[in-house]
Design a protein around this motif. Structure first.
Motif, PDB file in Angstrom:
ATOM      1  N   VAL A  77       0.843  -1.072   0.011  1.00 43.52           N
ATOM      2  CA  VAL A  77      -0.055   0.075  -0.043  1.00 43.52           C
ATOM      3  C   VAL A  77       0.921   1.442  -0.048  1.00 43.52           C
ATOM      4  O   VAL A  77       1.616   1.550   1.000  1.00 43.52           O
ATOM      5  N   PRO A  78       1.161   2.027  -1.107  1.00 40.70           N
ATOM      6  CA  PRO A  78       1.886   3.376  -1.009  1.00 40.70           C
ATOM      7  C   PRO A  78       1.191   4.060  -0.045  1.00 40.70           C
ATOM      8  O   PRO A  78      -0.005   4.631  -0.260  1.00 40.70           O
ATOM      9  N   TRP A  79       2.008   4.320   1.068  1.00 41.19           N
ATOM     10  CA  TRP A  79       1.552   5.211   2.085  1.00 41.19           C
ATOM     11  C   TRP A  79       1.739   6.503   1.874  1.00 41.19           C
ATOM     12  O   TRP A  79       2.969   7.146   2.116  1.00 41.19           O
ATOM     13  N   THR A  80       0.759   7.290   1.625  1.00 42.91           N
ATOM     14  CA  THR A  80       0.869   8.688   1.394  1.00 42.91           C
ATOM     15  C   THR A  80      -0.187   9.658   2.431  1.00 42.91           C
ATOM     16  O   THR A  80      -1.357   8.863   2.981  1.00 42.91           O
ATOM     17  N   PRO A  81      -0.111  10.860   2.511  1.00 44.80           N
ATOM     18  CA  PRO A  81      -1.154  11.464   3.446  1.00 44.80           C
ATOM     19  C   PRO A  81      -2.642  11.304   2.628  1.00 44.80           C
ATOM     20  O   PRO A  81      -3.555  11.333   3.521  1.00 44.80           O
ATOM     21  N   ALA A  82      -2.739  11.108   1.437  1.00 45.99           N
ATOM     22  CA  ALA A  82      -3.893  11.101   0.663  1.00 45.99           C
ATOM     23  C   ALA A  82      -4.443   9.381   0.795  1.00 45.99           C
ATOM     24  O   ALA A  82      -5.605   9.321   0.479  1.00 45.99           O
ATOM     25  N   THR A  83      -3.706   8.626   1.231  1.00 50.10           N
ATOM     26  CA  THR A  83      -4.143   7.053   1.189  1.00 50.10           C
ATOM     27  C   THR A  83      -5.346   6.913   2.186  1.00 50.10           C
ATOM     28  O   THR A  83      -5.409   7.440   3.348  1.00 50.10           O
ATOM     29  N   PRO A  84      -6.364   6.440   1.678  1.00 53.34           N
ATOM     30  CA  PRO A  84      -7.528   6.183   2.553  1.00 53.34           C
ATOM     31  C   PRO A  84      -7.225   5.424   3.515  1.00 53.34           C
ATOM     32  O   PRO A  84      -6.187   4.292   3.318  1.00 53.34           O
ATOM     33  N   SER A  85      -7.775   5.149   4.684  1.00 48.58           N
ATOM     34  CA  SER A  85      -7.441   4.167   5.965  1.00 48.58           C
ATOM     35  C   SER A  85      -8.794   3.231   5.714  1.00 48.58           C
ATOM     36  O   SER A  85      -9.712   3.666   6.266  1.00 48.58           O
ATOM     37  N   PRO A  86      -8.416   2.246   5.331  1.00 48.79           N
ATOM     38  CA  PRO A  86      -9.506   1.120   5.444  1.00 48.79           C
ATOM     39  C   PRO A  86      -9.684   0.539   6.889  1.00 48.79           C
ATOM     40  O   PRO A  86      -8.856   0.936   7.890  1.00 48.79           O
ATOM     41  N   PRO A  87     -10.553  -0.076   7.244  1.00 50.86           N
ATOM     42  CA  PRO A  87     -10.837  -0.622   8.686  1.00 50.86           C
ATOM     43  C   PRO A  87      -9.553  -1.551   9.099  1.00 50.86           C
ATOM     44  O   PRO A  87      -9.130  -2.360   8.276  1.00 50.86           O
ATOM     45  N   PRO A  88      -8.835  -1.353  10.348  1.00 53.60           N
ATOM     46  CA  PRO A  88      -7.696  -1.814  10.410  1.00 53.60           C
ATOM     47  C   PRO A  88      -7.784  -3.445  10.698  1.00 53.60           C
ATOM     48  O   PRO A  88      -8.944  -3.815  10.698  1.00 53.60           O
ATOM     49  N   GLY A  89      -6.807  -4.155  10.448  1.00 54.73           N
ATOM     50  CA  GLY A  89      -6.625  -5.380  10.524  1.00 54.73           C
ATOM     51  C   GLY A  89      -6.616  -6.102  11.907  1.00 54.73           C
ATOM     52  O   GLY A  89      -6.847  -5.273  12.639  1.00 54.73           O
ATOM     53  N   ASP A  90      -6.408  -7.213  12.052  1.00 55.64           N
ATOM     54  CA  ASP A  90      -6.298  -7.986  13.435  1.00 55.64           C
ATOM     55  C   ASP A  90      -5.043  -7.584  13.965  1.00 55.64           C
ATOM     56  O   ASP A  90      -5.172  -7.672  15.385  1.00 55.64           O
ATOM     57  N   VAL A  91      -4.071  -7.213  13.462  1.00 53.98           N
ATOM     58  CA  VAL A  91      -2.646  -7.028  13.988  1.00 53.98           C
ATOM     59  C   VAL A  91      -2.031  -5.776  13.333  1.00 53.98           C
ATOM     60  O   VAL A  91      -2.212  -5.699  12.133  1.00 53.98           O
ATOM     61  N   VAL A  92      -1.635  -4.831  14.004  1.00 59.35           N
ATOM     62  CA  VAL A  92      -1.009  -3.880  13.385  1.00 59.35           C
ATOM     63  C   VAL A  92       0.706  -3.377  13.916  1.00 59.35           C
ATOM     64  O   VAL A  92       0.808  -3.438  15.245  1.00 59.35           O
ATOM     65  N   VAL A  93       1.417  -3.715  13.063  1.00 59.82           N
ATOM     66  CA  VAL A  93       2.688  -3.543  13.355  1.00 59.82           C
ATOM     67  C   VAL A  93       3.461  -2.115  12.775  1.00 59.82           C
ATOM     68  O   VAL A  93       3.386  -1.792  11.679  1.00 59.82           O
ATOM     69  N   PRO A 100       1.753   5.114  12.661  1.00 56.28           N
ATOM     70  CA  PRO A 100       0.559   5.009  11.744  1.00 56.28           C
ATOM     71  C   PRO A 100      -0.123   6.496  11.607  1.00 56.28           C
ATOM     72  O   PRO A 100      -0.318   7.141  12.602  1.00 56.28           O
ATOM     73  N   PRO A 101      -0.752   6.495  10.462  1.00 50.51           N
ATOM     74  CA  PRO A 101      -1.748   7.592  10.410  1.00 50.51           C
ATOM     75  C   PRO A 101      -2.781   7.760  11.393  1.00 50.51           C
ATOM     76  O   PRO A 101      -3.339   6.904  12.085  1.00 50.51           O
ATOM     77  N   GLY A 102      -3.059   8.802  11.979  1.00 57.10           N
ATOM     78  CA  GLY A 102      -3.863   9.260  13.141  1.00 57.10           C
ATOM     79  C   GLY A 102      -5.386   8.802  12.791  1.00 57.10           C
ATOM     80  O   GLY A 102      -5.953   8.178  13.720  1.00 57.10           O
ATOM     81  N   ASP A 103      -5.938   8.883  11.579  1.00 51.15           N
ATOM     82  CA  ASP A 103      -7.204   8.460  11.612  1.00 51.15           C
ATOM     83  C   ASP A 103      -7.237   6.763  11.477  1.00 51.15           C
ATOM     84  O   ASP A 103      -8.271   6.386  11.680  1.00 51.15           O
ATOM     85  N   PHE A 104      -6.166   5.991  11.087  1.00 54.34           N
ATOM     86  CA  PHE A 104      -6.059   4.613  11.128  1.00 54.34           C
ATOM     87  C   PHE A 104      -6.141   4.347  12.641  1.00 54.34           C
ATOM     88  O   PHE A 104      -6.674   3.380  12.751  1.00 54.34           O
ATOM     89  N   VAL A 105      -5.374   5.049  13.448  1.00 54.75           N
ATOM     90  CA  VAL A 105      -5.205   4.822  14.937  1.00 54.75           C
ATOM     91  C   VAL A 105      -6.560   4.890  15.584  1.00 54.75           C
ATOM     92  O   VAL A 105      -7.018   4.170  16.306  1.00 54.75           O
TER      93      VAL A 105
END
Ligand code: TRH
Length: 371
Positions: A77-93, A100-105
């Motif tokens: 996933v190319p990670w840019t400020p414009a990348t939409p945040s899908p629902p988080p997975g089961d594990v975040v590393v 990680p992006p604030g909206d993802f957190v």
């Protein structure tokens, strides 16, 4: 880049067996290639073990040579400020504390309200220093910010049973057992003369190459230089009689391993190639990533202390002197350590590390426990 686009992967319904988890691995490229190198190796091995991985990378360009074929189960996933945040997975590393992006957190925290937040792990830099055993697996409760209420867990790689261990793919030993070094060299245009020592060189631009070559000049030697500073340094250095060099292109990670497995001495740097040289089981020197405050000197000594612990005093002193001199932290010894004794040390060190739990199995067990 032939990587699968980030398909709409969703977190598995819980409770699920470990191999059905969706992992979000965040990687921010600071400089050089180790951040990406470690994260790719982690993601690819998770994929090989049946997991699904979204690898978020802010600068994925180096994957073109490092992993041109991609890896099963891994979506980059190319990670840019414009990348939409899908629902988080089961594990975040988050690798090396890359945030990680604030909206993802915030979405992670929202899942907590629904009962099962992702397990959030900060995969730290590798060190042999004592603080690693004290810090490994500690919680970091998030008191404020988008992740307020969540717990971030520190996961430290390391060289002892009280750390998270080292990244090691399940197929390593079998792959090494069937590796044919002369055939591999022939397919890559590498033709050492009979009896010529073969050395790989991957270093930073400030490496003291001239005095190192002077110690290699005792035997006919072919030095294979990696692109970047190693090749540039080679071109700017006087080469003593009997020591010749050949520039290599960037190799994929598996092919770089094959290079390490086919050499008599590996000069590596940073973190990931440093680990790969240890799995190669050949004599190696580590050009550590220098830090302005000199902290790298302590980090280097801590590793050498463990690395030479079981060796005869003369061998231990010789290997330590070579590590320090290669990093500009001590005088050059008259000669490099005896090749047979150095090989014996490197082989025993590899056996010692193979006997320990490898990082990914420990990480999966840790996550299973924290879910
Ligand atoms: O490139 P590095 O110096 O990366 C460094 C370190 O990771 C360091 O810890 C970090 O603080 C700094 O970056 C920001 O060295 P390292 O870690 O060995 O990473 C290089 C990667 O490139 C590694 O995965 C091996 C891989 N590689 C190839 O795949 N092919 C090659 O031909 C070469 C030379 C390396």
């Amino acid at each position: 880049m032939s990587h699968a686009p980030s398909q709409a992967l969703s977190a598995a319904p819980s409770p699920v067996p470990a191999d059905a988890w969706l992992w979000d691995v965040f990687c921010r490229v600071i400089d050089n290639h180790g951040d990406l190198g470690v994260c790719w190796r982690l993601a690819a091995e998770l994929g090989r073990r049946g997991h699904r991985v979204r690898l978020w990378i802010d600068e994925p360009g180096a994957l073109a040579w490092m992993a041109p074929q991609g890896a099963p189960g891994v979506a980059v996933v190319p990670w840019t400020p414009a990348t939409p945040s899908p629902p988080p997975g089961d594990v975040v590393v988050e690798a090396f504390g890359c945030d990680p992006p604030g909206d993802f957190v915030a979405a992670m925290a929202a899942r907590a309200a629904a009962g099962r937040p992702p397990v959030w792990v900060n995969l730290e830099y590798l060190s042999a220093e004592g603080y690693v055993e004290r810090s490994h697996a500690l919680p970091s409760p998030q008191a404020s910010g988008p992740g307020a209420g969540l717990v971030k867990w520190f996961f430290y790689p390391g060289f002892t049973a009280r750390t998270g261990g080292l990244l090691r793919e399940a197929a390593l030993v079998a792959d090494q057992a069937r590796f044919d070094a002369p055939a591999w060299r022939a397919t890559h245009g590498i033709a050492p003369a009979p009896g010529e020592r073969v050395v790989s060189l991957f270093c930073y631009g400030h490496a003291p190459l001239a005095p190192c070559l002077a110690r290699l000049a005792g035997r006919p030697t072919l030095v294979l230089t990696a692109p970047g500073p190693a090749t540039a340094l080679a071109a700017a250095t006087h080469w003593p009689a009997g020591v010749r060099h050949q520039a290599l292109p960037w190799l994929s990670q598996p092919e770089y391993d094959h290079l390490l497995w086919s050499c008599d001495l590996n000069l590596v740097r940073g973190e990931d190639s440093f680990v790969r040289a240890q799995w190669a089981g050949r004599p190696f020197l580590w050009h550590i990533y220098a830090q302005d405050d000199g902290a790298h000197a302590t980090k280097l000594q801590a590793f050498v202390d463990r690395h030479v612990a079981g060796a005869a005093p003369g061998v231990a002193a010789g290997v330590r002197a070579a590590f320090l001199a290669w990093n500009g932290l001590g005088p050059w010894p008259a000669a490099l350590p005896d090749a047979a004794a150095w090989s014996d040390l490197a082989g025993r060190w590899r056996e010692q590390l193979l006997a320990q739990g490898e990082l990914l199995s420990q990480l999966i067990a840790f996550v299973d426990q924290k879910r």
